[in-house]
Design an enzyme around this catalytic site. Structure first.
Site: not given
Ligand code: NDP
Ligand code: PYC
Length: 343
Positions: A316, A59, A54-55, A195
Site C-alpha cells: 500500500r 464500492r 476491493s474497497h 475480491d
C-alpha cells in the site's frame, strides 16, 4: 488479490483531492449530508490511491444502491456517549461507521492518553470499507490501534455446514521510529467478499480453498460462491476462532448486530452490513521503559535481517508513493461512470 493497477491503455490519473472531490459530489448527489459525503469520499479515495481496489471506487455502486434502498441513513447524526474513563460508545444511528468514528475520535484519544487505554464501541453502523484507514492515523499520532468489524453472513465456521460469520476483518497499527507505521488489515475469511465479486466480474477462477458452492462442495468459481455458496475462514480453525472473536467484540460488546442478525431482504439493493465496530487504542508512552517506537523499529530491523522483504502495509505504501507522483490510476470507462454519477 485484485490489487493491481488498471492495465488498459485507457487510464487517467487523478490527484487524491480531485478524486475525493468527485466522490464527495457523488455521495451528496445521492442523498448523504455533506459531512458524511466528505468522510466517505476521503476514505474511498485513499483506498483507491493505495491500490486497495476491493474497497476503492469499486464500492461506489454498492454505497449508492444501499442509500437508494433506504437501508442506510446517509444523513445520520452519530450520538457519542462518554461511558467510563476508558470507554466511549457511539450509536451511529443507522449511518456509516466512519462518521461515527470521526465524531468520537478526539474524546477517544483524550481518554487513551489519560488512562493509557481506551475502547470505542460503535453500534447501529454500516462499514463498507477497508479497515486500515480507521487505524493508521492513530499510529501516526504515536498510538497503537486495533479494530475489528463484522459484516454479513457468508463464511462457514470451521467444522460447520452452513455460513454464519461475516468476512470480519482485523486491522492493527503501531508506530515505529524510522518508518511508516506498521499496519496490517486482513479479512478473517480466506478471501474478502469484494475480491470474489471482482474475480466474478473478470471471469477469473479463485485459488483453491477459498469457498464452497451452494451444495457445500469446494469450488474455485466465484459465481458459484456468490450464487448461494459461501466462503471459508482463512487458516481453518484458527481463522474461524478469530472470526468468532470479531463477532463477539464488534457486535456483542458494542450492542451491534451479529453478521447473521440483520435482514435486508425488504431493502432490495442493500449491500452495506448493519453491524458494529470496536476500536482499542493504547498509549504506549504509559508503558515506561524504552520507547515503544524504537522497540517496534528494532523488531522490523530483525525481521528484515532474517530475510523478510515485504512488511504488511508495504504494498500500500508503495502504491501511495506512486500515486503521489503519477496520480491515482483509474480506467477511463470507470471514471466516465463516476463523472456521470456526480452530475
Ligand atoms: P489481503 O489478504 O490482501 O492482505 C491482508 C494483509 O496482509 C494486508 O495488511 C497486506 O498488506 C498483508 N500482506 C499481503 N500479502 C503479504 C505478504 N506477501 N507479505 C506480508 N504481508 C502481506 O487483504 P484481505 O483480502 O484479507 O482484505 C482486503 C480488505 O478488505 C481489507 O482492507 C479489509 O479491511 C477489507 N474488508 C472489509 C470488510 C468490512 O466489513 N468492511 C470485510 C472484509 C474485508 P498490504 O496492504 O500492503 O497488501
Ligand atoms: O469485502 O468482505 C468484504 C466486505 C464486506 C463488507 C465490506 N467489505
Amino acid at each position: 488479490m485484485s490489487q493491481s493497477t488498471p492495465v488498459s491503455a485507457e487510464v487517467e490519473h487523478l490527484g487524491l483531492a480531485e478524486l475525493s472531490h468527485l466522490l464527495q459530489q457523488i455521495f451528496e448527489r445521492h442523498g448523504t449530508s455533506s459531512e458524511v459525503a466528505r468522510i466517505l469520499a476521503d476514505n474511498c479515495a485513499r483506498a483507491q490511491r493505495d491500490g486497495s481496489h476491493s474497497h476503492g471506487v469499486f464500492r461506489i455502486p454498492g454505497y449508492l444502491s444501499s442509500l437508494a434502498s433506504g437501508w442506510v441513513d446517509g444523513q445520520a447524526q452519530p450520538i457519542v456517549e462518554d461511558l467510563a474513563s476508558g470507554f466511549v460508545r457511539v450509536d451511529a444511528a443507522n449511518g456509516f461507521a466512519q462518521p461515527a468514528l470521526a465524531a468520537a475520535r478526539e474524546l477517544l484519544i483524550e481518554k487513551a492518553r489519560s488512562a493509557g487505554i481506551a475502547v470505542l464501541a460503535i453500534r447501529n453502523s454500516h462499514h463498507f470499507a477497508a479497515l486500515w484507514p480507521d487505524v493508521e492515523p492513530f499510529a501516526r499520532q504515536g498510538l497503537v490501534a486495533l479494530s475489528v468489524v463484522n459484516s454479513m453472513t457468508c463464511v462457514v465456521p470451521h467444522g460447520a455446514q452452513r455460513p454464519l460469520f461475516g468476512t470480519n476483518p482485523i486491522a492493527f497499527a503501531a508506530p515505529r521510529a524510522d518508518g511508516e507505521p506498521i499496519v496490517f488489515d486482513l479479512a478473517t475469511s480466506a478471501i474478502a467478499h469484494g475480491d470474489v465479486q471482482i474475480a466474478a466480474r473478470k471471469g477469473e477462477q479463485l485459488p483453491p480453498g477459498m469457498g464452497v458452492d451452494s451444495q457445500g462442495q469446494p469450488t474455485r468459481d466465484p459465481q458459484a460462491i456468490l450464487a448461494g455458496g459461501a466462503l471459508l475462514p482463512f487458516g481453518g480453525h484458527k481463522g474461524s476462532a478469530l472470526s468468532m472473536m470479531v463477532e463477539l467484540l464488534a457486535a456483542a460488546l458494542t450492542g451491534g448486530n451479529f453478521s447473521f442478525e440483520f435482514d435486508w431482504s425488504k431493502h432490495p439493493g442493500a449491500q452495506t452490513p448493519w453491524t458494529g465496530q470496536l476500536m482499542i487504542l493504547i498509549d504506549p508512552s504509559k508503558a515506561g521503559g524504552n520507547s515503544f517506537a524504537s522497540r517496534s523499529e528494532e523488531l522490523v530491523r530483525q525481521m528484515h535481517a532474517v530475510g523478510l522483504e515485504r512488511m504488511p502495509g508495504d504494498r500500500r505504501y508503495q502504491a501511495r508513493e506512486k500515486s503521489r507522483s503519477a496520480g491515482i490510476p483509474l480506467a477511463a470507462a470507470e471514471l466516465k461512470k463516476l463523472r456521470e454519477l456526480a452530475q
